[in-house]
Motif scaffolding. Sequence first.
Motif, PDB file in Angstrom:
ATOM      1  N   GLY A 224      12.671  17.282  -3.927  1.00  0.00           N
ATOM      2  CA  GLY A 224      13.115  17.450  -2.549  1.00  0.00           C
ATOM      3  C   GLY A 224      14.579  17.805  -2.449  1.00  0.00           C
ATOM      4  N   PHE A 225      15.388  17.307  -3.397  1.00  0.00           N
ATOM      5  CA  PHE A 225      16.838  17.504  -3.361  1.00  0.00           C
ATOM      6  C   PHE A 225      17.267  18.069  -4.712  1.00  0.00           C
ATOM      7  CE2 PHE A 225      21.271  16.500  -3.663  1.00  0.00           C
ATOM      8  CZ  PHE A 225      21.766  16.472  -2.371  1.00  0.00           C
ATOM      9  N   VAL A 226      17.823  19.289  -4.708  1.00  0.00           N
ATOM     10  CA  VAL A 226      18.277  19.943  -5.937  1.00  0.00           C
ATOM     11  C   VAL A 226      19.708  20.413  -5.727  1.00  0.00           C
ATOM     12  CG1 VAL A 226      17.951  21.874  -7.521  1.00  0.00           C
ATOM     13  CG2 VAL A 226      15.967  20.657  -6.623  1.00  0.00           C
ATOM     14  N   ASP A 227      20.619  19.906  -6.551  1.00  0.00           N
ATOM     15  CA  ASP A 227      22.030  20.298  -6.494  1.00  0.00           C
ATOM     16  C   ASP A 227      22.464  20.713  -7.894  1.00  0.00           C
ATOM     17  OD1 ASP A 227      24.707  20.696  -6.130  1.00  0.00           O
ATOM     18  OD2 ASP A 227      25.122  18.768  -5.192  1.00  0.00           O
ATOM     19  N   LEU A 228      22.593  22.017  -8.099  1.00  0.00           N
ATOM     20  CA  LEU A 228      23.032  22.574  -9.378  1.00  0.00           C
ATOM     21  C   LEU A 228      24.355  23.320  -9.205  1.00  0.00           C
ATOM     22  CD1 LEU A 228      19.596  24.050 -10.569  1.00  0.00           C
ATOM     23  CD2 LEU A 228      20.476  21.746 -10.885  1.00  0.00           C
ATOM     24  N   GLY A 229      25.080  23.012  -8.155  1.00  0.00           N
ATOM     25  CA  GLY A 229      26.307  23.730  -7.824  1.00  0.00           C
ATOM     26  C   GLY A 229      27.425  23.509  -8.821  1.00  0.00           C
ATOM     27  N   LEU A 230      28.421  24.423  -8.782  1.00  0.00           N
ATOM     28  CA  LEU A 230      29.633  24.346  -9.585  1.00  0.00           C
ATOM     29  C   LEU A 230      29.324  24.302 -11.078  1.00  0.00           C
ATOM     30  CD1 LEU A 230      30.488  23.283  -6.674  1.00  0.00           C
ATOM     31  CD2 LEU A 230      32.405  22.215  -7.836  1.00  0.00           C
ATOM     32  N   ASN A 231      28.536  25.266 -11.539  1.00  0.00           N
ATOM     33  CA  ASN A 231      28.274  25.470 -12.950  1.00  0.00           C
ATOM     34  C   ASN A 231      28.493  26.944 -13.267  1.00  0.00           C
ATOM     35  OD1 ASN A 231      27.167  22.949 -14.457  1.00  0.00           O
ATOM     36  ND2 ASN A 231      26.129  22.862 -12.472  1.00  0.00           N
ATOM     37  N   LYS A 232      27.892  27.418 -14.352  1.00  0.00           N
ATOM     38  CA  LYS A 232      27.966  28.829 -14.735  1.00  0.00           C
ATOM     39  C   LYS A 232      26.564  29.397 -14.888  1.00  0.00           C
ATOM     40  CE  LYS A 232      32.358  28.086 -17.158  1.00  0.00           C
ATOM     41  NZ  LYS A 232      33.085  28.197 -18.463  1.00  0.00           N
ATOM     42  N   LEU A 233      25.636  28.904 -14.090  1.00  0.00           N
ATOM     43  CA  LEU A 233      24.259  29.356 -14.158  1.00  0.00           C
ATOM     44  C   LEU A 233      24.156  30.797 -13.665  1.00  0.00           C
ATOM     45  CD1 LEU A 233      22.615  26.108 -12.764  1.00  0.00           C
ATOM     46  CD2 LEU A 233      22.721  26.824 -15.153  1.00  0.00           C
ATOM     47  N   SER A 234      23.195  31.518 -14.189  1.00  0.00           N
ATOM     48  CA  SER A 234      23.069  32.934 -13.857  1.00  0.00           C
ATOM     49  C   SER A 234      21.603  33.309 -13.718  1.00  0.00           C
ATOM     50  CB  SER A 234      23.744  33.794 -14.939  1.00  0.00           C
ATOM     51  OG  SER A 234      23.152  33.555 -16.203  1.00  0.00           O
ATOM     52  N   GLY A 235      21.368  34.595 -13.491  1.00  0.00           N
ATOM     53  CA  GLY A 235      20.020  35.088 -13.277  1.00  0.00           C
ATOM     54  C   GLY A 235      19.706  35.225 -11.803  1.00  0.00           C
ATOM     55  N   LYS A 236      18.509  35.646 -11.510  1.00  0.00           N
ATOM     56  CA  LYS A 236      18.066  35.776 -10.130  1.00  0.00           C
ATOM     57  C   LYS A 236      17.564  34.433  -9.599  1.00  0.00           C
ATOM     58  CE  LYS A 236      16.780  40.658 -10.318  1.00  0.00           C
ATOM     59  NZ  LYS A 236      15.695  41.643 -10.063  1.00  0.00           N
ATOM     60  N   VAL A 237      17.700  34.256  -8.294  1.00  0.00           N
ATOM     61  CA  VAL A 237      17.111  33.071  -7.667  1.00  0.00           C
ATOM     62  C   VAL A 237      15.592  33.220  -7.781  1.00  0.00           C
ATOM     63  CG1 VAL A 237      16.876  31.744  -5.548  1.00  0.00           C
ATOM     64  CG2 VAL A 237      19.062  32.855  -6.093  1.00  0.00           C
ATOM     65  N   PRO A 238      14.940  32.332  -8.534  1.00  0.00           N
ATOM     66  CA  PRO A 238      13.513  32.532  -8.825  1.00  0.00           C
ATOM     67  C   PRO A 238      12.625  32.351  -7.597  1.00  0.00           C
ATOM     68  CG  PRO A 238      14.265  30.448  -9.733  1.00  0.00           C
ATOM     69  CD  PRO A 238      15.488  31.145  -9.218  1.00  0.00           C
ATOM     70  N   SER A 239      11.580  33.138  -7.548  1.00  0.00           N
ATOM     71  CA  SER A 239      10.645  33.070  -6.418  1.00  0.00           C
ATOM     72  C   SER A 239       9.811  31.807  -6.446  1.00  0.00           C
ATOM     73  CB  SER A 239       9.733  34.296  -6.427  1.00  0.00           C
ATOM     74  OG  SER A 239       8.991  34.359  -7.632  1.00  0.00           O
ATOM     75  N   TRP A 240       9.622  31.202  -7.638  1.00  0.00           N
ATOM     76  CA  TRP A 240       8.782  30.001  -7.709  1.00  0.00           C
ATOM     77  C   TRP A 240       9.415  28.807  -6.989  1.00  0.00           C
ATOM     78  CZ3 TRP A 240      11.659  26.311 -10.030  1.00  0.00           C
ATOM     79  CH2 TRP A 240      12.553  26.670 -11.044  1.00  0.00           C
ATOM     80  N   ILE A 241      10.711  28.896  -6.657  1.00  0.00           N
ATOM     81  CA  ILE A 241      11.318  27.807  -5.877  1.00  0.00           C
ATOM     82  C   ILE A 241      10.588  27.669  -4.549  1.00  0.00           C
ATOM     83  CG2 ILE A 241      13.387  27.158  -4.575  1.00  0.00           C
ATOM     84  CD1 ILE A 241      15.080  28.051  -6.846  1.00  0.00           C
ATOM     85  N   GLY A 242      10.277  28.798  -3.921  1.00  0.00           N
ATOM     86  CA  GLY A 242       9.567  28.745  -2.650  1.00  0.00           C
ATOM     87  C   GLY A 242       8.075  28.531  -2.813  1.00  0.00           C
ATOM     88  N   GLU A 243       7.531  28.955  -3.935  1.00  0.00           N
ATOM     89  CA  GLU A 243       6.089  28.891  -4.134  1.00  0.00           C
ATOM     90  C   GLU A 243       5.612  27.514  -4.584  1.00  0.00           C
ATOM     91  OE1 GLU A 243       5.408  33.531  -5.556  1.00  0.00           O
ATOM     92  OE2 GLU A 243       5.685  31.935  -7.028  1.00  0.00           O
ATOM     93  N   ASP A 244       6.401  26.843  -5.466  1.00  0.00           N
ATOM     94  CA  ASP A 244       5.915  25.637  -6.130  1.00  0.00           C
ATOM     95  C   ASP A 244       6.679  24.363  -5.777  1.00  0.00           C
ATOM     96  OD1 ASP A 244       3.989  27.137  -7.563  1.00  0.00           O
ATOM     97  OD2 ASP A 244       5.533  27.745  -9.003  1.00  0.00           O
ATOM     98  N   LEU A 245       7.703  24.460  -4.926  1.00  0.00           N
ATOM     99  CA  LEU A 245       8.469  23.260  -4.541  1.00  0.00           C
ATOM    100  C   LEU A 245       8.379  23.079  -3.028  1.00  0.00           C
ATOM    101  CD1 LEU A 245      11.677  23.770  -6.755  1.00  0.00           C
ATOM    102  CD2 LEU A 245       9.533  22.642  -7.365  1.00  0.00           C
ATOM    103  N   PRO A 246       7.217  22.754  -2.522  1.00  0.00           N
ATOM    104  CA  PRO A 246       7.010  22.724  -1.063  1.00  0.00           C
ATOM    105  C   PRO A 246       7.769  21.617  -0.351  1.00  0.00           C
ATOM    106  CG  PRO A 246       5.097  21.820  -2.191  1.00  0.00           C
ATOM    107  CD  PRO A 246       5.991  22.375  -3.261  1.00  0.00           C
ATOM    108  N   HIS A 247       8.197  20.586  -1.073  1.00  0.00           N
ATOM    109  CA  HIS A 247       8.877  19.451  -0.436  1.00  0.00           C
ATOM    110  C   HIS A 247      10.399  19.610  -0.436  1.00  0.00           C
ATOM    111  CE1 HIS A 247       5.054  17.347  -0.302  1.00  0.00           C
ATOM    112  NE2 HIS A 247       4.886  17.573  -1.595  1.00  0.00           N
ATOM    113  N   LEU A 248      10.897  20.726  -0.929  1.00  0.00           N
ATOM    114  CA  LEU A 248      12.343  20.910  -1.047  1.00  0.00           C
ATOM    115  C   LEU A 248      12.991  20.949   0.339  1.00  0.00           C
ATOM    116  CD1 LEU A 248      14.184  21.302  -3.539  1.00  0.00           C
ATOM    117  CD2 LEU A 248      14.174  23.746  -3.041  1.00  0.00           C
ATOM    118  N   TYR A 249      13.974  20.079   0.567  1.00  0.00           N
ATOM    119  CA  TYR A 249      14.700  20.057   1.836  1.00  0.00           C
ATOM    120  C   TYR A 249      16.187  20.324   1.666  1.00  0.00           C
ATOM    121  CZ  TYR A 249      15.640  15.237   0.327  1.00  0.00           C
ATOM    122  OH  TYR A 249      16.003  14.128  -0.408  1.00  0.00           O
ATOM    123  N   ALA A 250      16.697  20.317   0.429  1.00  0.00           N
ATOM    124  CA  ALA A 250      18.100  20.638   0.168  1.00  0.00           C
ATOM    125  C   ALA A 250      18.174  21.434  -1.129  1.00  0.00           C
ATOM    126  CB  ALA A 250      18.952  19.377   0.072  1.00  0.00           C
TER     127      ALA A 250
END
Length: 553
Positions: A224-250
């Motif tokens: 429900g809550f994912v905070d990966l800010g302030l790193n050096k992560l890269s790549g595209k924002v994956p589509s599975w975030i919307g497909e497989d994490l239905p309870h995500l609110y942050a």
Amino acid sequence: MDTSYNHLIFKFSSVWLRPFQSQELYLSSCKLGPKFPSWIQNQNTLNELDISHSQISDTIPIWFWNVSMIFHLNLSSNNLRGNFPYINNYTEVIDLSSNSFDGPLPQIPAGCREINLSQNKFSGTLLSLGIVEDRGFYVLDSSGSSGSTGPTFLDISHNKLFGELPDFWMRLSFLGFLNLGYNNFSGRIPPSLGNIIPLQTLILRNNKLHGGLPESLRNCSSLGFVDLGLNKLSGKVPSWIGEDLPHLYALILKSNRFYGSLPYEICQLSNLHFLDLSMNRITGSIPTCFDNFTAMIRKGKEVVEHIYYSDDPLLSSPSQYSYSYVDKVLARWKGQEYEYGSNFAYLKMIDLSTNKLTGEIPIGITRLLELKGLNLSNNRYYGKIPLEIGELKVLESLDLSTNKFSGEIPPSMSGLSFLAFLNLSNNHLSGKIPSGTQLQGFNASTYEGNTGLCGKPLTNICPGDKPADRDTPSSSEDENDEGNSEYKTWLCIGGVLGFSTSFWGIIGTLVLNRRWRHAYYLSLNNLKERIYVAMAVRIGRLQRNFRGDHVLG
């Protein structure tokens, strides 16, 4: 015994004989320090101990490690320092947060369910994190006992830990909360994190992690809550975030190196009420389906306080054990960054600032009627600001600065009565700033960099408007001016007549009367003599004062 959240001061002699044996002792927010309370030493039946916020500034005495079977231990928010080598085998809940403990992380017993070691000075790598079982110790990335379950809550944020994240998370398959933020971890996010199926909160903020998001995280469908800010992560924002994490609110991916366009699948996150993708390299336009974020449409607060009961089958009474926590988030709000805890429930916000996004603002954003913050600054948006933006009646913070917006400011914006922060600077806006106390109440810096804008609070005067200091006088002022002019005219006429009458009266008298004329000339001669005498006396005094140093002309 429970005396928590009072202002009691405990002052006991070092030889005080304790007349009681307690099983549960809650002394939170009472003053026990600065020394660690020695009278706890002989509490042989103690099972639960809470001496948090007790103004203790000391090290843990050696005898403490032999104090009975403490299942729940809370030493948080003191100034305890030194090493904390291990946690007793019997401990199920331990909170050492907000102290000054240093050295390596303590070894974790297999039965410990809730562990909070945050905001200390622990150092080293996560390889020092271990499990003690039957007085034997094994490192988590080696083969473990089949009977161990591990913690359900683990917070070791705000420490000095470093190194890569070990790929041992399949051993902690009961974790519901994991916070490793504000350390110096490097490397990639290990794929084994995706084996923690019940994971609901994942915080890796402010480290040095790089690479893309492991696809295995799509298995954590309870997130429900994912905070990966302030790193050096890269790549595209994956589509599975919307497909497989239905309870995500942050979802917070702030200040990374993500690129590419936003996937339309992100609009499937109907529970999302906080989205921060700022300071990346995202391109393309905003998906037109943002109005599917129904959590930003419905009224009321969202859930941020979580209470979870253990479903560990090894516990005889699972319902007796639970852990709770409150979501916390850092958000750039009204031009500054603030931390939100319990009030995060009311914060419904979208921050896409400092990317490379283009296109126009989709109408779907203006349908998020409960949106309180919108930041699209430092992008490449163009076109007009939607006329419907005035529908966001509860909007408090709006930043559209440093883009290429053109046209006029929509008149509907003057009706945003809750708007406390507005920045439209550095665009191509033109026309008159809509009238209304709301928009005129901001500083001129809110609109600077738009050469075509005019009207208050700017000094640029719109065509057809007259300067305030050159307004046409009112009819009453005209009447006063006319009255003053007539008065001055008659005053001048009276002065001239009076002077003429007096002058010619005196001259005529002198001319016609010989005796008066003789007396007049005589008085003039006497006046000249008196003036000459006075000047001579004055010159003599000046000569004496200057002592001959000056030559008088």
